[in-house]
Every structure is written in structure tokens, then in C-alpha cells.
Design a protein around this motif. Sequence first.
Motif, PDB file in Angstrom:
ATOM      1  N   UNK A   5     -43.412  46.081  -1.233  1.00  0.00           N
ATOM      2  CA  UNK A   5     -42.064  46.562  -1.010  1.00  0.00           C
ATOM      3  C   UNK A   5     -40.984  46.214  -2.142  1.00  0.00           C
ATOM      4  N   UNK A   6     -40.586  47.268  -2.911  1.00  0.00           N
ATOM      5  CA  UNK A   6     -39.452  47.121  -3.714  1.00  0.00           C
ATOM      6  C   UNK A   6     -38.139  46.941  -2.989  1.00  0.00           C
ATOM      7  N   UNK A   7     -37.933  45.802  -2.677  1.00  0.00           N
ATOM      8  CA  UNK A   7     -37.114  45.358  -1.362  1.00  0.00           C
ATOM      9  C   UNK A   7     -35.618  45.171  -1.875  1.00  0.00           C
ATOM     10  N   UNK A  32     -40.843  42.415  -2.756  1.00  0.00           N
ATOM     11  CA  UNK A  32     -40.282  41.664  -4.177  1.00  0.00           C
ATOM     12  C   UNK A  32     -38.958  42.026  -4.245  1.00  0.00           C
ATOM     13  N   UNK A  33     -38.073  41.157  -4.438  1.00  0.00           N
ATOM     14  CA  UNK A  33     -36.465  41.393  -4.836  1.00  0.00           C
ATOM     15  C   UNK A  33     -35.821  40.278  -5.790  1.00  0.00           C
ATOM     16  N   UNK A  46     -44.822  37.921   3.219  1.00  0.00           N
ATOM     17  CA  UNK A  46     -44.455  37.008   2.173  1.00  0.00           C
ATOM     18  C   UNK A  46     -43.344  37.750   1.596  1.00  0.00           C
ATOM     19  N   UNK A  47     -42.541  36.743   0.669  1.00  0.00           N
ATOM     20  CA  UNK A  47     -41.254  37.122   0.032  1.00  0.00           C
ATOM     21  C   UNK A  47     -41.348  36.477  -1.256  1.00  0.00           C
ATOM     22  N   UNK A  48     -41.496  37.438  -2.326  1.00  0.00           N
ATOM     23  CA  UNK A  48     -41.530  37.034  -3.739  1.00  0.00           C
ATOM     24  C   UNK A  48     -40.134  37.262  -4.478  1.00  0.00           C
ATOM     25  N   UNK A  49     -39.568  36.138  -4.714  1.00  0.00           N
ATOM     26  CA  UNK A  49     -38.133  36.242  -5.506  1.00  0.00           C
ATOM     27  C   UNK A  49     -38.331  36.521  -7.142  1.00  0.00           C
ATOM     28  N   UNK A  50     -37.920  37.505  -7.698  1.00  0.00           N
ATOM     29  CA  UNK A  50     -38.042  37.413  -8.946  1.00  0.00           C
ATOM     30  C   UNK A  50     -36.655  37.305  -9.677  1.00  0.00           C
ATOM     31  N   UNK A  51     -36.357  36.996 -11.065  1.00  0.00           N
ATOM     32  CA  UNK A  51     -35.255  36.923 -11.625  1.00  0.00           C
ATOM     33  C   UNK A  51     -34.391  38.263 -11.623  1.00  0.00           C
ATOM     34  N   UNK A  52     -33.166  38.258 -11.594  1.00  0.00           N
ATOM     35  CA  UNK A  52     -32.517  39.470 -11.866  1.00  0.00           C
ATOM     36  C   UNK A  52     -32.682  40.336 -13.576  1.00  0.00           C
TER      37      UNK A  52
END
Length: 157
Positions: A5-7, A32-33, A46-52
Motif C-alpha cells: 500500500x502506497x499509504x 509504506x509511508x 506491517x508498516x514500513x516507514x521510509x524517509x521523506x
Amino acid sequence: MKIWVDADACPVVIKEILFKAAIRTQTPTILVANHSLSIPANPLIQFMQVPGGFDVADNKIMQQLAPEDLVITQDIPLAAEVVAAGALAINPRGELYTTSNIKARLQMRDFMESLRSSGVQTGGPATFNQADRQAFANQLDRILTQRKKGLLPPAAG
């Protein structure tokens, strides 16, 4: 099969539909957000946090994507990459992106962007409504059911 998911811009109601579907069908779902999100306490979600930054979430999804996966995104260029990689992509309104429609979607996106950059007021997308939610839920269910039964090849469309 996994659901990616492009969250960052995914409506909350769509995330809720996805959470229920993931649990019901036992399908791993990864959001992923670049900002933190609240997700249910379930090992399938699951949640995958990425840098801005520009396309950071998109790039992370593409790095992890497999041909049998499904991506939920409003981002037309990401959807085009997903389709080119042989996976499936749908938007939160339930539209399935395919090899036969993605080029036209990209052209329309680029055309609208050029209008906006020249100062033309194009308005935004229509308000997200109950019919959109239902269309998304139906398309998601159709894809998950067909994949589970082995009826949908990885590069459908």
C-alpha cells in the motif's frame, strides 16, 4: 502474494477495508509511508516507514515487489512501474491498472499536469464516496479470490 500500500495518500476507509481483507484472506499487507501510521496489531499487517522525499515510498515498494503481488496506489507512474514489472495495481476507487490502460492514464496525468503548470485551473478529483469504497472492495475481493484459486496469472491485464 502480498499487498503493498502506497499509504501516504491512501484514504483511511480504504486502509480499513484492506486490514479486514488481509485478515480474512490471510494475505500479508505492508503499508509504506513517510509518516507514522496506526495499524492493527496483527502479524499479517506491517508498516514500513521510509524517509521523506520524492518517490521514496514508491522506490521501496518497487524494490520489494514480486510478480504475484498487488499494489494499492493513486500514483499513476508507480502503477505503470508495477504493471511493467508484471504485478497488479489498483487505485483506491477500484480501478485496475493494466497494460492496456496504463499508457492512456499516464498521458492524461501528464496532460493535466501541463495544464496546471500553465496556470489552468483543472479542479481536483471527485469527492471520494460510498460508490468508490464499494468499487474498491469489490475489485480487491475479486483479485484476492482469483489469486487464491490460482485463476489470475501474475501479469494479468
